[in-house]
Write a protein that holds these residues in place. Structure first.
Motif, mmCIF file in Angstrom:
data_model
loop_
_atom_site.group_PDB
_atom_site.id
_atom_site.type_symbol
_atom_site.label_atom_id
_atom_site.label_comp_id
_atom_site.label_asym_id
_atom_site.label_seq_id
_atom_site.Cartn_x
_atom_site.Cartn_y
_atom_site.Cartn_z
ATOM 1 N N ARG A 52 0.830 -1.216 0.000
ATOM 2 C CA ARG A 52 0.000 0.000 0.000
ATOM 3 C C ARG A 52 0.856 1.254 0.000
ATOM 4 N N GLU A 55 -2.704 -1.242 -3.785
ATOM 5 C CA GLU A 55 -3.577 -0.073 -3.753
ATOM 6 C C GLU A 55 -2.794 1.183 -3.411
ATOM 7 N N TYR A 102 2.527 -2.678 -5.237
ATOM 8 C CA TYR A 102 1.439 -2.249 -4.360
ATOM 9 C C TYR A 102 0.134 -2.807 -4.922
#
Length: 172
Positions: A87, A123, A121
């Motif tokens: 993230r 998000e 990642y």
């Protein structure tokens, strides 16, 4: 443009700008960020949480700028903070005066999302303002696939957070 490594992603060329990882200690970047903070705190009196220039120097944060390829004039900047191995958080997006509505912010968002994908990642999240003054920013993020979500990373959805909108982009 297909990007194959993060090193290659550290600089990309749009037709009229170069986007690259940059050094936050450069005076033009510091000045643009200070103008950003002043506009948010003084003019709008926003309740969103900002990282000041010293906090943006943290090793988990990468600064990217868009510059004119001929003059190296700063056109805009943003930051990508690593929250976890999957993230990232988009921080401190700002377009320099005289460069609004020229595609700078969109180019920076596309670049951040490319780097996030290379970092694996899942998000990218962001916080922006809920006030009407932030409607263009929310619309911009939505055009690039960000959707609203609940608070994250120490934020919650209590009334004290009512001036914030949280958005998330799911990496495909």
């Amino acid at each position: 443009m297909e990007i194959q490594s993060e090193k290659q992603a550290s600089a990309s060329t749009e037709s009229d700008m170069i986007i690259a990882q940059d050094d936050i200690s450069r005076p033009d970047i510091t000045a643009l960020l200070e103008a950003h903070f002043t506009a948010l705190f003084v003019s709008i009196k926003a309740n969103i949480r900002l990282l000041d220039v010293s906090a943006l120097r943290h090793p988990s944060i990468t600064i990217f700028t868009a510059r004119n390829p001929a003059s190296e004039e700063l056109m805009g900047c943003t930051a990508l903070k690593q929250i976890s191995p999957i993230r990232g958080e988009l921080k401190s997006m700002r377009t320099a005066a005289g460069h609004q509505r020229k595609g700078v912010a969109g180019a920076l968002i596309r670049h951040i999302l490319s780097v996030a994908k290379l970092r694996a990642y899942q998000e990218v999240i962001l916080e922006t303002g809920a006030l009407e003054e932030f409607a263009p920013a929310r619309a911009l993020y939505a055009r690039y696939g960000f959707v609203t979500c609940d608070g994250f990373e120490g934020y919650d959805n209590t009334p004290s957070e009512a001036k914030s909108v949280f958005m998330i982009y799911y990496i495909k």
